[in-house]
Motif scaffolding. Structure first.
Motif, PDB file in Angstrom:
ATOM      1  N   ALA A 105       0.822  -1.220   0.000  1.00 58.28           N
ATOM      2  CA  ALA A 105       0.000   0.000   0.000  1.00 58.28           C
ATOM      3  C   ALA A 105       0.849   1.261   0.000  1.00 58.28           C
ATOM      4  N   HIS A 106       2.076   1.151   0.503  1.00 62.07           N
ATOM      5  CA  HIS A 106       2.969   2.315   0.517  1.00 62.07           C
ATOM      6  C   HIS A 106       3.557   2.593  -0.871  1.00 62.07           C
ATOM      7  N   LYS A 107       3.457   1.609  -1.756  1.00 64.47           N
ATOM      8  CA  LYS A 107       4.094   1.762  -3.071  1.00 64.47           C
ATOM      9  C   LYS A 107       3.098   1.800  -4.220  1.00 64.47           C
ATOM     10  N   ASP A 108       1.941   1.188  -4.034  1.00 67.00           N
ATOM     11  CA  ASP A 108       0.999   1.012  -5.137  1.00 67.00           C
ATOM     12  C   ASP A 108      -0.365   1.574  -4.767  1.00 67.00           C
ATOM     13  N   PRO A 109      -0.909   2.523  -5.551  1.00 63.80           N
ATOM     14  CA  PRO A 109      -2.224   3.106  -5.248  1.00 63.80           C
ATOM     15  C   PRO A 109      -3.347   2.063  -5.213  1.00 63.80           C
ATOM     16  N   GLU A 110      -3.278   1.064  -6.091  1.00 67.86           N
ATOM     17  CA  GLU A 110      -4.316   0.038  -6.092  1.00 67.86           C
ATOM     18  C   GLU A 110      -4.254  -0.798  -4.811  1.00 67.86           C
ATOM     19  N   SER A 111      -3.079  -1.106  -4.359  1.00 63.73           N
ATOM     20  CA  SER A 111      -2.926  -1.846  -3.101  1.00 63.73           C
ATOM     21  C   SER A 111      -3.426  -1.011  -1.929  1.00 63.73           C
ATOM     22  N   TYR A 112      -3.173   0.284  -1.988  1.00 62.92           N
ATOM     23  CA  TYR A 112      -3.666   1.177  -0.927  1.00 62.92           C
ATOM     24  C   TYR A 112      -5.192   1.176  -0.898  1.00 62.92           C
ATOM     25  N   LYS A 113      -5.794   1.168  -2.073  1.00 65.27           N
ATOM     26  CA  LYS A 113      -7.250   1.147  -2.163  1.00 65.27           C
ATOM     27  C   LYS A 113      -7.800  -0.152  -1.586  1.00 65.27           C
ATOM     28  N   ARG A 114      -7.161  -1.286  -1.934  1.00 65.51           N
ATOM     29  CA  ARG A 114      -7.613  -2.572  -1.401  1.00 65.51           C
ATOM     30  C   ARG A 114      -7.445  -2.628   0.120  1.00 65.51           C
ATOM     31  N   LEU A 115      -6.368  -2.029   0.617  1.00 63.27           N
ATOM     32  CA  LEU A 115      -6.144  -1.987   2.060  1.00 63.27           C
ATOM     33  C   LEU A 115      -7.274  -1.237   2.755  1.00 63.27           C
ATOM     34  N   LYS A 116      -7.634  -0.073   2.208  1.00 63.53           N
ATOM     35  CA  LYS A 116      -8.693   0.719   2.819  1.00 63.53           C
ATOM     36  C   LYS A 116     -10.039  -0.006   2.743  1.00 63.53           C
ATOM     37  N   GLU A 117     -10.286  -0.700   1.650  1.00 66.47           N
ATOM     38  CA  GLU A 117     -11.538  -1.453   1.519  1.00 66.47           C
ATOM     39  C   GLU A 117     -11.609  -2.585   2.542  1.00 66.47           C
ATOM     40  N   LEU A 118     -10.502  -3.277   2.738  1.00 71.20           N
ATOM     41  CA  LEU A 118     -10.466  -4.370   3.712  1.00 71.20           C
ATOM     42  C   LEU A 118     -10.652  -3.833   5.127  1.00 71.20           C
ATOM     43  N   GLN A 119      -9.989  -2.739   5.430  1.00 67.21           N
ATOM     44  CA  GLN A 119     -10.151  -2.144   6.755  1.00 67.21           C
ATOM     45  C   GLN A 119     -11.591  -1.694   6.984  1.00 67.21           C
ATOM     46  N   SER A 120     -12.207  -1.169   5.949  1.00 63.30           N
ATOM     47  CA  SER A 120     -13.595  -0.734   6.058  1.00 63.30           C
ATOM     48  C   SER A 120     -14.535  -1.921   6.294  1.00 63.30           C
ATOM     49  N   ARG A 121     -14.306  -3.028   5.566  1.00 62.59           N
ATOM     50  CA  ARG A 121     -15.143  -4.217   5.770  1.00 62.59           C
ATOM     51  C   ARG A 121     -14.960  -4.774   7.178  1.00 62.59           C
ATOM     52  N   ASN A 122     -13.724  -4.792   7.659  1.00 61.53           N
ATOM     53  CA  ASN A 122     -13.475  -5.282   9.015  1.00 61.53           C
ATOM     54  C   ASN A 122     -14.196  -4.424  10.050  1.00 61.53           C
ATOM     55  N   ARG A 123     -14.156  -3.111   9.846  1.00 59.63           N
ATOM     56  CA  ARG A 123     -14.830  -2.209  10.770  1.00 59.63           C
ATOM     57  C   ARG A 123     -16.339  -2.374  10.708  1.00 59.63           C
ATOM     58  N   GLN A 124     -16.874  -2.551   9.505  1.00 58.31           N
ATOM     59  CA  GLN A 124     -18.316  -2.764   9.364  1.00 58.31           C
ATOM     60  C   GLN A 124     -18.768  -4.041  10.057  1.00 58.31           C
TER      61      GLN A 124
END
Length: 311
Positions: free
Chosen positions: A52-71
């Motif tokens: 996620a620190h290097k790739d915008p798409e990986s950063y997006k997937r990271l945020k989506e996963l964190q959001s699902r975990n929080r939900q």
């Protein structure tokens, strides 16, 4: 004085039963209860964090996963909170908390319970199986085995009875169990408590010397018989309970002699006496692990009962 307890929840039926038990006890037995509902979120893979620190798409997937975990956490915690409120616990006495998994679920739950200085940690247990496994694999089992500073309440099935059995052996561990019970239930004129001792298979002397001489006499001179030990222990235990506001007529003491198995005697007493809660000390006489010999078996064999294991 408020009593603080923390309930580990994961959305399972077993955890729902644990929440229901707390609601039952709060409604009829425990005054001034504050409850924290705690959820351990799934971990985010380390490789995804690095990418996620290097790739915008990986950063997006990271945020989506964190959001699902929080939900997921919010959904589970919201349902558990609503369940407690249906039992009558006021909303202002319920806190919800979710944290990402750091080590493993058992360690994270125990760390939170001990660092938060809670008076008890409440866990659900799966129904009896061939392997006697607990919810979320071995999470409950690991916590019970390693909890030294916080009492653990293991709820197995649907608990209906308000009767309480405290299994005692005259040890300091048993006295700590009585003290915990007194703190949680003190001032309740409705509770009925039985202090139950199984004479056979327990040590024949008491580790608490209530009348210890001060002149350094040999240990053998201060050891008492099991009967004398338990007479002193019952006197001290009843005093602790009465000082907490529990009347003498709410307390029964009972000793069963010549039992072939301590565990069987306790389990039969629980079943025949229709108890809903069993309280045991973690350590018994001679610093032996009461848990290893008795408590884990009581947890495994008792259905529709909550077992309080007190360190």
């Amino acid at each position: 004085m408020d009593k603080k307890i923390i309930i580990a929840v994961d959305g399972s039926a077993e955890c729902d039963r644990a929440v229901d038990y707390v609601g039952l006890m709060e409604g009829a037995m425990i005054k001034d209860l504050m409850v924290t509902l705690f959820f351990v979120m799934n971990p985010v893979p380390q490789f995804l964090r690095r990418e996620a620190h290097k790739d915008p798409e990986s950063y997006k997937r990271l945020k989506e996963l964190q959001s699902r975990n929080r939900q997921q956490a919010d959904a589970v915690l919201g349902q558990a909170k609503a369940r407690l409120m249906r039992h009558g616990l006021p909303e202002e006495r319920i806190e919800t908390k979710a944290l990402p998994r750091n080590a493993d679920a058992a360690r994270d739950i125990l760390f939170e319970a001990e660092q938060g200085l809670y008076d008890a940690l409440v866990l659900g247990r799966r129904g009896l199986s061939k392997a006697q496994e607990f919810f979320v694999g071995s999470v409950t089992n690991k916590i019970v085995q390693h909890a030294e500073r916080v009492p653990v309440w293991i709820v197995g099935g649907r608990v209906h009875s308000l009767k309480i059995l405290c299994a005692v052996d005259g040890s300091e561990g048993s006295l700590r169990a009585v003290d915990h019970m007194a703190f949680m239930l003190g001032g309740n004129p409705e509770c009925q408590i039985t202090l139950f001792h199984v004479g056979a298979s327990l040590a024949n002397y008491c580790s608490i010397d209530f009348d210890a001489p001060l002149d350094g006499e040999l240990e053998g001179d201060i050891m008492k018989s099991d009967g004398e030990c338990m007479a002193d222990f019952y006197h001290r235990a009843v005093k602790v309970l009465e000082e907490s506001g529990i009347a003498a007529d709410q307390i029964e003491t009972r000793t069963q002699e010549n039992a072939r198995s301590v565990t069987t005697a306790i389990v039969n007493e629980v079943k025949n006496g229709d108890y809903g809660t069993v309280v045991v000390g973690r350590r018994g006489e001679n610093r032996s692990f009461f848990l290893g010999h008795v408590s884990d078996k009581v947890v495994a064999k008792c259905a529709d009962v909550a077992v309080w294991v007190v360190g």
